[in-house]
Design an enzyme around this catalytic site. Structure first.
Site, PDB file in Angstrom:
ATOM      1  N   HIS A   1       0.842  -1.134   0.060  1.00 19.66           N
ATOM      2  CA  HIS A   1      -0.057  -0.134  -0.152  1.00 19.66           C
ATOM      3  C   HIS A   1       0.914   1.320  -0.032  1.00 19.66           C
ATOM      4  O   HIS A   1       0.540   2.223  -0.996  1.00 19.66           O
ATOM      5  CB  HIS A   1      -0.969   0.078   1.240  1.00 19.66           C
ATOM      6  CG  HIS A   1      -2.004  -1.171   1.335  1.00 19.66           C
ATOM      7  ND1 HIS A   1      -1.863  -2.022   2.348  1.00 19.66           N
ATOM      8  CD2 HIS A   1      -2.897  -1.378   0.346  1.00 19.66           C
ATOM      9  CE1 HIS A   1      -2.910  -2.869   2.311  1.00 19.66           C
ATOM     10  NE2 HIS A   1      -3.596  -2.425   1.164  1.00 19.66           N
TER      11      HIS A   1
ATOM     12  N   LYS B   1     -16.261  -6.753   5.408  1.00 20.56           N
ATOM     13  CA  LYS B   1     -15.077  -7.457   5.942  1.00 20.56           C
ATOM     14  C   LYS B   1     -15.002  -7.380   7.348  1.00 20.56           C
ATOM     15  O   LYS B   1     -15.271  -6.580   7.949  1.00 20.56           O
ATOM     16  CB  LYS B   1     -13.608  -6.920   5.142  1.00 20.56           C
ATOM     17  CG  LYS B   1     -13.455  -7.393   4.006  1.00 20.56           C
ATOM     18  CD  LYS B   1     -12.001  -6.940   3.569  1.00 20.56           C
ATOM     19  CE  LYS B   1     -11.375  -7.286   2.280  1.00 20.56           C
ATOM     20  NZ  LYS B   1     -10.189  -6.460   1.972  1.00 20.56           N
TER      21      LYS B   1
ATOM     22  N   ARG C   1      -2.295  -5.540  -8.711  1.00 17.31           N
ATOM     23  CA  ARG C   1      -1.247  -6.407  -8.287  1.00 17.31           C
ATOM     24  C   ARG C   1      -0.766  -7.302  -9.321  1.00 17.31           C
ATOM     25  O   ARG C   1       0.105  -7.755  -9.726  1.00 17.31           O
ATOM     26  CB  ARG C   1      -1.196  -6.894  -7.089  1.00 17.31           C
ATOM     27  CG  ARG C   1      -0.928  -5.959  -5.841  1.00 17.31           C
ATOM     28  CD  ARG C   1      -1.666  -6.722  -4.511  1.00 17.31           C
ATOM     29  NE  ARG C   1      -2.890  -6.919  -4.548  1.00 17.31           N
ATOM     30  CZ  ARG C   1      -3.880  -7.640  -3.955  1.00 17.31           C
ATOM     31  NH1 ARG C   1      -3.139  -8.074  -2.746  1.00 17.31           N
ATOM     32  NH2 ARG C   1      -5.057  -7.824  -4.155  1.00 17.31           N
TER      33      ARG C   1
ATOM     34  N   SER D   1      -2.865  -7.901   2.796  1.00 20.26           N
ATOM     35  CA  SER D   1      -2.958  -7.989   4.327  1.00 20.26           C
ATOM     36  C   SER D   1      -3.270  -9.377   4.920  1.00 20.26           C
ATOM     37  O   SER D   1      -3.053  -9.697   5.783  1.00 20.26           O
ATOM     38  CB  SER D   1      -4.169  -7.021   4.715  1.00 20.26           C
ATOM     39  OG  SER D   1      -3.677  -5.565   4.159  1.00 20.26           O
TER      40      SER D   1
HETATM   41  N1  COA Z   1      -0.025  -4.043  -1.633  1.00 22.72           N
HETATM   42  C1  COA Z   1      -0.614  -4.997  -0.760  1.00 22.72           C
HETATM   43  N2  COA Z   1      -1.775  -5.448  -0.914  1.00 22.72           N
HETATM   44  C2  COA Z   1      -2.903  -4.768  -1.400  1.00 22.72           C
HETATM   45  C3  COA Z   1      -2.536  -3.877  -2.430  1.00 22.72           C
HETATM   46  C4  COA Z   1      -0.970  -3.492  -2.454  1.00 22.72           C
HETATM   47  N3  COA Z   1      -0.671  -2.505  -3.472  1.00 22.72           N
HETATM   48  N4  COA Z   1      -3.788  -3.368  -2.883  1.00 22.72           N
HETATM   49  C5  COA Z   1      -4.634  -4.242  -2.391  1.00 22.72           C
HETATM   50  N5  COA Z   1      -3.876  -5.092  -1.440  1.00 22.72           N
HETATM   51  C6  COA Z   1      -4.999  -6.009  -0.849  1.00 22.72           C
HETATM   52  C7  COA Z   1      -5.105  -5.655   0.356  1.00 22.72           C
HETATM   53  O1  COA Z   1      -4.421  -6.092   1.669  1.00 22.72           O
HETATM   54  C8  COA Z   1      -6.604  -6.552   0.651  1.00 22.72           C
HETATM   55  O2  COA Z   1      -6.066  -7.860   0.906  1.00 22.72           O
HETATM   56  P1  COA Z   1      -6.988  -8.990   1.857  1.00 22.72           P
HETATM   57  O3  COA Z   1      -8.181  -8.979   1.249  1.00 22.72           O
HETATM   58  O4  COA Z   1      -6.061 -10.065   1.783  1.00 22.72           O
HETATM   59  O5  COA Z   1      -6.802  -8.295   3.177  1.00 22.72           O
HETATM   60  C9  COA Z   1      -6.877  -6.652  -0.770  1.00 22.72           C
HETATM   61  O6  COA Z   1      -5.895  -6.443  -1.644  1.00 22.72           O
HETATM   62  C10 COA Z   1      -8.082  -5.678  -1.039  1.00 22.72           C
HETATM   63  O7  COA Z   1      -7.749  -4.866  -0.017  1.00 22.72           O
HETATM   64  P2  COA Z   1      -8.156  -3.276  -0.360  1.00 22.72           P
HETATM   65  O8  COA Z   1      -7.188  -2.543  -1.357  1.00 22.72           O
HETATM   66  O9  COA Z   1      -7.841  -2.678   0.993  1.00 22.72           O
HETATM   67  O10 COA Z   1      -9.429  -3.057  -0.802  1.00 22.72           O
HETATM   68  P3  COA Z   1     -10.689  -3.521  -0.182  1.00 22.72           P
HETATM   69  O11 COA Z   1     -11.196  -4.428  -1.338  1.00 22.72           O
HETATM   70  O12 COA Z   1     -10.829  -4.082   1.028  1.00 22.72           O
HETATM   71  O13 COA Z   1     -11.534  -2.247  -0.062  1.00 22.72           O
HETATM   72  C11 COA Z   1     -13.092  -0.336  -0.754  1.00 22.72           C
HETATM   73  C12 COA Z   1     -12.632  -2.109  -0.971  1.00 22.72           C
HETATM   74  C13 COA Z   1     -13.156  -0.115   0.756  1.00 22.72           C
HETATM   75  C14 COA Z   1     -12.433   0.358  -1.543  1.00 22.72           C
HETATM   76  C15 COA Z   1     -14.491  -0.556  -1.262  1.00 22.72           C
HETATM   77  O14 COA Z   1     -15.403  -1.552  -0.621  1.00 22.72           O
HETATM   78  C16 COA Z   1     -15.091   0.941  -1.132  1.00 22.72           C
HETATM   79  O15 COA Z   1     -15.069   1.598  -1.945  1.00 22.72           O
HETATM   80  N6  COA Z   1     -16.138   0.797  -0.105  1.00 22.72           N
HETATM   81  C17 COA Z   1     -16.981   1.891   0.129  1.00 22.72           C
HETATM   82  C18 COA Z   1     -18.413   1.796  -0.236  1.00 22.72           C
HETATM   83  C19 COA Z   1     -18.503   2.073  -1.669  1.00 22.72           C
HETATM   84  O16 COA Z   1     -18.264   2.842  -2.244  1.00 22.72           O
HETATM   85  N7  COA Z   1     -19.001   0.843  -2.251  1.00 22.72           N
HETATM   86  C20 COA Z   1     -19.283   0.755  -3.536  1.00 22.72           C
HETATM   87  C21 COA Z   1     -18.241   0.324  -4.564  1.00 22.72           C
HETATM   88  S1  COA Z   1     -18.441   0.326  -6.074  1.00 22.72           S
END
Ligand code: COA
Length: 161
Positions: free
Chosen positions: A18, A42, A91, A129
């Site tokens: 990140h 989550k 990624r 993560s």
């Molecule tokens: N390096 C390491 N890990 C990474 C990464 C990077 N550059 N980019 C993503 N990841 C990993 C994360 O660690 C996470 O891993 P895990 O699932 O094993 O814990 C996974 O990829 C995805 O995580 P993250 O990037 O935090 O995204 P998310 O899918 O958890 O988050 C939101 C999604 C919060 C952005 C999305 O749900 C959101 O926008 N929510 C708000 C409500 C909304 O607007 N909803 C409508 C969306 S269309």
């Protein structure tokens, strides 16, 4: 140059992957707002206050980065902050379907907001993560995947300190 880019995620916890995306975004945008989702879909190890605090600690001193929490739609956060860009990390091809779907949905919800995808350095491409939490829970070495502060917090949380 677009003023603010929002980098949303769960950040449970923030990793060097990140941080790598944030570093790249900082070179492209005047301000990067790291937006920590309270997370409805989550179950997280760290609560939102802890996830925000860790992000703030590891990003301390970076002039054009701010951290906030949010519990609304990301496009609503963008509207409130007058931001027109959402940054997401790609990624590998595995991320593509999910990211594509979110980007299209966000586009439909707010046509003024663009999603920009950045690719982390190759060494962080297989990081997540969840994997880090699993390795830490089994007493593996995560020091090359997370900031020291996050390492400490994980060990404390998992009773491995
Ligand atoms: N390096 C390491 N890990 C990474 C990464 C990077 N550059 N980019 C993503 N990841 C990993 C994360 O660690 C996470 O891993 P895990 O699932 O094993 O814990 C996974 O990829 C995805 O995580 P993250 O990037 O935090 O995204 P998310 O899918 O958890 O988050 C939101 C999604 C919060 C952005 C999305 O749900 C959101 O926008 N929510 C708000 C409500 C909304 O607007 N909803 C409508 C969306 S269309």
């Amino acid at each position: 140059m677009p003023a603010t880019a929002i980098y949303p995620g769960t950040f449970d916890p923030i990793t060097l992957g990140h941080q790598d995306i944030i570093r790249r975004a900082r070179n492209l945008f005047a301000e990067v707002l790291v937006a920590v989702a309270t997370s409805q879909h989550k179950t997280t190890l760290f609560n939102v206050e802890e996830r925000v605090a860790l992000a703030q600690q590891v990003l301390a001193g970076q002039s054009n980065v701010a951290v906030c929490r949010f519990d609304c739609l990301v496009v609503e956060l963008a509207r409130r902050r007058r931001a027109h860009v959402i940054v997401r990390g790609l990624r590998a091809v595995l991320d593509f379907d999910y990211e594509f779907q979110m980007a299209i949905m966000n586009q439909r919800l707010n046509t003024d907001v663009e999603t920009v995808f950045l690719t982390p350095s190759e060494r962080y491409c297989s990081l997540s993560s969840s994997l880090i939490k699993e390795i830490a829970a089994l007493s593996g070495d995560i020091s090359s995947f997370v900031h020291d502060r996050v390492n400490e917090a994980l060990r404390a949380k998992l009773g491995k300190a």
